[in-house]
Structures are given as structure tokens and as C-alpha cells.
Design an enzyme around this catalytic site. Structure first.
Site, mmCIF file in Angstrom:
data_model
loop_
_atom_site.group_PDB
_atom_site.id
_atom_site.type_symbol
_atom_site.label_atom_id
_atom_site.label_comp_id
_atom_site.label_asym_id
_atom_site.label_seq_id
_atom_site.Cartn_x
_atom_site.Cartn_y
_atom_site.Cartn_z
ATOM 1 N N ASP A 1 0.851 -1.049 0.072
ATOM 2 C CA ASP A 1 -0.067 0.067 -0.016
ATOM 3 C C ASP A 1 0.842 1.344 -0.125
ATOM 4 O OD1 ASP A 1 -2.216 1.907 0.748
ATOM 5 O OD2 ASP A 1 -3.280 0.081 1.131
ATOM 6 N N TYR B 1 -13.318 6.063 -12.580
ATOM 7 C CA TYR B 1 -13.426 4.785 -11.674
ATOM 8 C C TYR B 1 -14.003 3.743 -12.559
ATOM 9 C CZ TYR B 1 -14.475 1.710 -7.719
ATOM 10 O OH TYR B 1 -14.436 0.617 -6.942
#
Length: 336
Positions: free
Chosen positions: A31, A145
Site C-alpha cells: 500500500d 473509476y
């Protein structure tokens, strides 16, 4: 099993890391804290089978040693985040997915793409089945998205067909639970925060638009079962329990004991009117369906968000401290 989880410090990703560890697996969490934080995984950092790598998957993804499974969750996921980070969202959906698939191919590992119900856009069939191609505005604000995920699906299938990668796709419908950010812009954390603060709950449009709400523990179980199965998907994961935003707001006011009122505000462009998955495939192929009632999930989420808001207030800066700086700021208990 040794699994790599991209976006592993995020809301769903951190729960997935916990689940894999609880089942005896080894986890490499990747991450860069773009929309997450160290606080979601801090309790895992000393676990002997947990490793954390501070890395932007768009810049490449290399992991030493064997890898059995790659769970690719990395992406901004709330409208507030991907509208704020449009280029980053497109990049992780394309280059990030490409790198994650390359890792799976090089390690002969299974791969799971967490796609989204947004692949269906503002659907013209209801409930949504996996063979529906969707009704997506390719140039609207939400397209960064929607289309990133749709490209990711196409890329995943290309690797499955041309490079013989055991690659799979799930389409995640609205998921909620502990570790959602109070400011992430999605309906449940927004309504809960507003109710706890005694502010009006801002429902968009006339509030009749619906969502189907799946508790995070159930969703994570579906991801694990999909990875272990033989079907490539796409497979819908979510709950058939459909609720209007107006009803949800009233429900949260009741559960929090708030005196807040409901305020109608303008509705965002391309906001889907209805959202409910057909989960026949998940039931038949995976033996999976959600078990947690929405009310129980809401109660757990309210407790978590209340604690988070109290922590923010005690810090006095409006946010929980998180490691969002450069990689060299993370040294204790962190391994690449």
C-alpha cells in the site's frame, strides 16, 4: 498460502489481511496510503507472518520468494476519493493492474481482481446479472473509476486467455463496516458521522435511489472463496437486501439515537438509480451468500466510527495520525 494483497491497508484490504492470517496464511500487504493509513494495519505489524511493503503498485510490483495468490484491491473506491484523484484512479486501474498481473504470471500464482458494481453504470436491468454489459457514461466524472475497473476486467481476461494465468474477477457491491473513514464520502460513514455530530443527514436527490449493503466480513469471505475456486468470473459479491437512501438515513438516526433531521441535497451526475446484485452464481459456484444482517452490521459500524471520531477529537487535528509520507518514514516493523 502466501498471498500478496495490494491496497492491503485499506478498508476491505485490511480485513482481508486479517482473515488470511487467521486461516494460517502468510501475507505481504502492499500500500502507499493514498486513501488509507497505517492505523488500519498497525495491529498486524508484529505478526510473524505479516509483511508490509510501502509501494505504489503503478511503479512496479516485486516480491521476493514464492507467491501463491495475488489479491488486487489497490484503488481509490469512494466517489469523493476518485473524483479528487482522477488520474491516480485511472493509473492504478490500468498500470497497477498490469503490474499485479505480471507478478501473478511470474510467480505462477492465482490472481483476483476486485472489480465493482460500477461496471454496470446506471443499470437498465434489475437486479444486475454478470452477463449484463452495463450502462456506463465513458466520459462523465465517474468514468475515471468505472472505466478503470472495466479496463482492469478486460486486462485480467486477456492474461487468463493469452498467458494462462489463473485469473479471476469479482464485482463488489456496496460494502460497509469498521475501518471506513468518516470522511470517505460514502453514504453510511457520512450519515453516521452527521448523526453522531447532530448535523442534518444529507440525502441526495429525493432519496429513493437504492443500494444493497454487504457487511465487510461477509465480503472478505467471498473473496477468499473465489480465490480458492476454479471459476474465473466475473462473479457478483453483495447482498440482495436493497434499501433506499432515505430509509437508510432514517435507520441510522434511529440506531444512533440522534436528533438529526434529513436534508435533501442535489444528486451527483450519473449516480445510479438502483443497485442490487443477482448472486445466483456466487451461491451456486462458491456456496457463498452474506450472513450478517444489515442492522447488525450498522451497529458494528456505528461503534467503530464513533470511536474513530472520538480519537480524532482527542488528537485535535481532525484526522487520525497515519503514515502517509515517504517510504523511509516507515522503518519499525516494516519489511518490503
Amino acid at each position: 498460502m502466501r498471498a500478496v494483497v495490494t491496497g492491503g491497508a485499506g478498508f476491505i484490504g485490511s480485513h482481508l489481511c486479517e482473515r488470511l492470517l487467521a486461516e494460517g496464511g502468510d501475507v505481504v500487504c502492499v500500500d502507499n496510503f493514498l486513501t488509507s493509513g497505517l492505523h488500519n494495519i498497525e495491529h498486524l505489524m508484529q505478526h510473524p507472518r505479516f509483511r508490509f511493503s510501502y509501494r505504489d503498485v503503478c511503479q512496479g510490483l516485486e516480491v521476493d520468494g514464492p507467491v501463491d495468490a495475488v489479491f488486487h484491491l489497490a484503488s481509490p473506491a469512494s466517489p469523493a476519493d476518485y473524483l479528487r484523484l482522477p488520474l491516480e484512479t485511472l493509473r492504478v486501474g490500468s498500470a497497477g493492474t498490469w503490474n499485479a498481473l505480471d507478478l501473478a504470471a511470474s510467480k505462477d500464482a492465482r490472481f483476483l481482481l476486485t472489480s465493482t458494481s460500477e461496471s454496470y453504470g446506471d443499470p437498465q436491468i434489475h437486479p444486475q446479472t454478470e452477463d449484463y454489459w452495463g450502462n456506463v457514461n465513458p466520459v462523465g466524472p465517474r468514468s475515471v473509476y468505472d472505466e478503470a475497473k472495466r479496463f482492469g476486467e478486460a486486462l485480467t481476461m486477456a492474461y487468463r486467455r493469452s498467458r494462462d494465468v489463473d485469473a479471476k474477477i469479482v464485482r463488489i457491491f456496496n460494502t460497509f463496516g469498521p475501518r471506513m473513514r468518516p470522511d470517505d464520502g460514502r453514504a453510511i460513514p457520512t450519515f453516521v458521522r452527521q448523526a453522531l455530530e447532530g448535523k442534518p443527514l444529507t440525502v441526495t436527490g429525493d432519496g429513493t435511489q437504492t443500494r444493497s449493503l454487504c457487511y465487510v466480513d461477509d465480503m472478505v469471505g467471498g473473496l477468499v472463496q473465489m480465490m480458492a475456486g476454479e471459476h474465473g468470473g466475473p462473479v457478483n459479491l453483495g447482498t440482495p437486501h436493497e434499501v433506499s437512501m432515505l430509509h437508510l438515513a432514517g435507520w441510522i438516526i434511529e440506531l444512533t439515537g440522534s436528533s438529526s433531521e434529513i436534508q435533501l441535497v442535489p444528486r451527483p451526475q450519473d449516480d445510479p438509480e438502483k443497485r442490487r446484485p443477482d448472486i445466483t452464481m456466487a451461491r451456486e459456484l462458491l456456496g457463498w451468500e452474506p450472513k450478517t444482517t444489515v442492522e447488525r452490521g450498522l451497529r458494528e459500524t456505528i461503534v467503530s466510527l464513533s470511536s474513530r471520531l472520538n480519537q480524532e477529537a482527542s488528537v485535535g487535528h481532525g484526522t487520525v495520525p497515519s503514515a502517509s509520507g515517504p517510504a523511509d518514514a516507515l522503518t519499525v516493523g516494516v519489511q518490503s
